[in-house]
Every structure is written in C-alpha cells, then in structure tokens.
Write a protein that holds these residues in place. Structure first.
Motif: not given
Length: 115
Positions: A33-34, A37, A43, A47
């Motif tokens: 995801g970090i 996105f 993010r 995170m």
C-alpha cells in the motif's frame, strides 16, 4: 504421529506459525500500500493500520511459541510503544504532506486546512 501433533508444544508451534503468517501478510499489505498509493494522505491508511496489526500478530506468535509469561512481559512494552508512536508518526507524515502541498486536492471531500 497424532500424539506428537496433540502435544502442547506441537499445537503451540502451529498456532504460532498461523499467527506469524497472518502478521506477515498484514505487513506485506502495508508495504504494498505504501508503494502503490499516490499521495502521503492515502498512504497513511496503508501504513498505520495493517502494520500495527501485523506487529501485534507477530508478537503474539512469539508469546505463543515461547509459552511463558516472561515472554508476554517482554513483548508488551514493544506493543505499547508502537501503539503510542504510530499515531504520532502518521500525524507528522500528514502534516509534512500538507505543508509540502504533496496531495491531490480533488480527492479530499473536506479540506479543513484551507481557511
């Protein structure tokens, strides 16, 4: 074979392995995801939440694998510090992103920073 599996240490090992795999998947999801996105505000969700849960599952796996109360008391401060520091770090990242104007204005429903 079945008796070895039903032994307390064998069951604890399987539970610890399951907890560790769940924690690893959550931490992997946070990492993806970090990277995936587009801006810091988005993010933050990737995170903070899965990373803390991944750490909690990993620490629970350690406690279950060791199987003593002393292991619990060793990992408890780690989790407490993590629960205190993650909101602070996400706030600082969001603040830096807003100050650097590094976010997509059109994606915000309400922008409380503009007066």
């Amino acid at each position: 074979m079945i008796q070895a599996f039903l032994d307390g240490a064998g069951v604890r090992a399987w539970i610890a392995l399951a907890l560790l795999l769940i924690g690893s998947l959550l931490s992997l999801g946070a990492g993806v995801g970090i990277v995936r996105f587009p801006d810091p505000l988005v993010r933050l969700h990737a995170m903070a939440k899965p990373q803390v849960l991944g750490l909690a599952f990993g620490l629970a796996a350690i406690v279950v694998a060791v199987g003593t109360w002393s292991a619990f008391w060793v990992v408890l401060p780690i989790m407490v510090f993590q629960l205190f520091l993650v909101p602070v770090s996400t706030h600082m990242i969001a603040r830096a992103g807003l100050r650097a104007d590094d976010y997509r204005h059109e994606d915000l429903l309400v922008d409380d920073t503009e007066s």
